[in-house]
Scaffold this motif. Structure first.
Motif, short mmCIF file in Angstrom:
data_model
loop_
_atom_site.label_atom_id
_atom_site.label_comp_id
_atom_site.label_asym_id
_atom_site.label_seq_id
_atom_site.Cartn_x
_atom_site.Cartn_y
_atom_site.Cartn_z
N ARG A 118 -15.62 31.31 22.60
CA ARG A 118 -16.61 30.38 22.06
C ARG A 118 -17.46 29.77 23.17
NH1 ARG A 118 -12.54 27.73 17.63
NH2 ARG A 118 -13.23 29.00 15.84
N THR A 130 -19.65 32.79 25.02
CA THR A 130 -20.63 33.49 24.19
C THR A 130 -22.04 33.12 24.62
OG1 THR A 130 -19.19 33.74 22.26
CG2 THR A 130 -21.55 33.69 21.84
N GLY A 131 -22.85 34.13 24.86
CA GLY A 131 -24.22 33.91 25.33
C GLY A 131 -24.41 34.26 26.79
N THR A 176 -24.65 36.78 29.58
CA THR A 176 -24.84 38.23 29.68
C THR A 176 -23.70 38.84 30.49
OG1 THR A 176 -27.24 37.96 29.62
CG2 THR A 176 -26.39 40.05 30.48
N ASP A 202 -19.47 38.32 22.91
CA ASP A 202 -19.82 37.25 21.98
C ASP A 202 -18.78 37.19 20.87
OD1 ASP A 202 -22.13 36.65 23.38
OD2 ASP A 202 -23.41 37.92 22.15
N ARG A 224 -15.17 40.42 17.99
CA ARG A 224 -16.15 40.14 19.04
C ARG A 224 -17.09 41.31 19.20
NH1 ARG A 224 -15.05 43.22 23.48
NH2 ARG A 224 -12.89 43.81 23.96
N SER A 225 -18.14 41.08 19.95
CA SER A 225 -19.10 42.15 20.23
C SER A 225 -18.47 43.20 21.14
CB SER A 225 -20.36 41.58 20.88
OG SER A 225 -20.05 40.95 22.11
N SER A 251 -18.46 45.57 24.31
CA SER A 251 -19.02 45.56 25.67
C SER A 251 -19.18 46.99 26.12
CB SER A 251 -18.10 44.79 26.62
OG SER A 251 -17.98 43.43 26.23
#
Length: 335
Positions: free
Chosen positions: A60, A63-64, A66, A70, A81-82, A84
């Motif tokens: 949390r 997140t954001g 780079t 996320d 989550r996203s 990678s």
């Protein structure tokens, strides 16, 4: 109503979670990762819950940034989550100063948010993205600090030291004088841990859970690999053996053997019991260690990235990929 997660490939299993890539129903173009927690055995739930809470809190906060995942959502199934994009450091072996500069940028941005990762000694937790930039994954052991006190500073220093250690392993010639000094100066808690707690940790993880420090892949190959290789090589028709770990369909990690031989699949399978080697594939030429691992783990996206950098390997690799045996973790929607 939340969109259903559609699993495609299982990457890792241990007693505390299962890591699966896939996508949300109706959005196959966006790859995501789910840390599944709904199948954790009852005796492991307290530890799994503790690790999950640490990961959620850390994700949390980061997140954001780079180069960090996320957080998408948290529910009874697990932590979504996203994805990678990239390949692990131990396979990419970056020797470009730009990569390590970007990796330091990630650590700086994490420090600004009072987050320390605490598990960057594993090269598998560092990725090199297709554009050559850095990424960090696996925040199970990460910490979000309320204050930048002594504990925070110690953990942040160890994160940096472990990055420098990776740089020394894969790009030793790029180390600066200050980085060489960092490598020589472990923090006091680390020195105490190495002398005491590390031995207990190894005794529990390797003795009880049959883990190694290789990203939860288990140390079966370390324990049994030499004997397996010797037994396979005892056959005159075998000229080479390469062993890699892979996630079993139900639980744990198996051994995948690439055997350089002129024998067909059935004759190669008959060389050794499937209780010792779960999957065994005959090949004309042994794949390189990093390629073998990616094929065995069914990580074809990362393999494609590697081959795009070294296209001369594609001709020998494609027949191995086409005949790969680890399809049991690839669960396709509708099948």
């Amino acid at each position: 109503m939340r969109a259903k997660f559609v699993p495609t490939t299982t990457h890792k299993r241990d007693e505390f979670s299962e890591t699966v890539s896939g996508h949300l129903e109706g959005a196959p173009e966006t790859k995501l990762v789910l840390r599944k927690l709904d199948g954790v055995p009852f005796w492991a739930k307290p530890i799994a819950g503790f690790l999950a809470r640490k990961e959620v809190r850390s994700l949390r906060v980061v997140t954001g940034i780079t180069g960090t995942p996320d957080l998408i959502r948290v529910d009874d199934e697990g932590i979504l989550r996203s994805w990678s994009d990239g390949i692990p450091l131990n396979l990419a072996k970056p020797d470009d100063s730009a990569y390590y500069k970007d990796a330091k940028r990630i650590l700086r941005e994490m420090r600004r948010r009072n987050v320390t990762h605490n598990d960057l000694a594993k090269p598998q937790n560092w990725l090199m993205a297709p554009d050559g930039s850095a990424a960090v994954i696996d925040f199970q052991l990460a910490s979000v600090h309320r204050r930048k006190g002594w504990l925070y500073r110690t953990m942040a220093y160890e994160d940096l030291r472990h990055l420098v250690k990776q740089k020394g392993r894969y790009a030793k010639g790029l180390l600066t004088a200050s980085e060489r000094r960092i490598l020589k100066r472990k923090s006091l808690p680390t020195r105490i841990w190495m002398a005491t707690g590390k031995r207990l940790y190894n005794g529990i993880t390797r003795g009880v859970f049959n883990w190694s420090d290789g990203e939860g892949t288990g140390n079966r190959i370390a324990k049994e690999g030499a004997d397996i290789t010797a037994d396979l090589m005892a056959n005159d028709a075998v000229t080479g053996v390469r062993l890699s770990p892979f996630a079993l369909p139900a639980k744990g990690m198996g051994i995948y053997a690439f055997v350089e031989t002129g024998l067909d699949s059935d004759a190669t399978r008959a060389l050794i019991a499937d209780t010792r080697v779960e999957l065994i594939q005959p090949v004309t030429h042994l794949p390189r260690e990093d390629i073998a691992e990616l094929v065995a783990m069914n990580r074809l996206d990362e393999l494609e990235f590697l081959l795009s950098k070294e296209p001369e390997l594609r001709a020998d690799t494609q027949p191995i990929v086409a005949a790969r045996l680890n399809l049991t973790d690839r669960r396709l929607a509708g099948l």
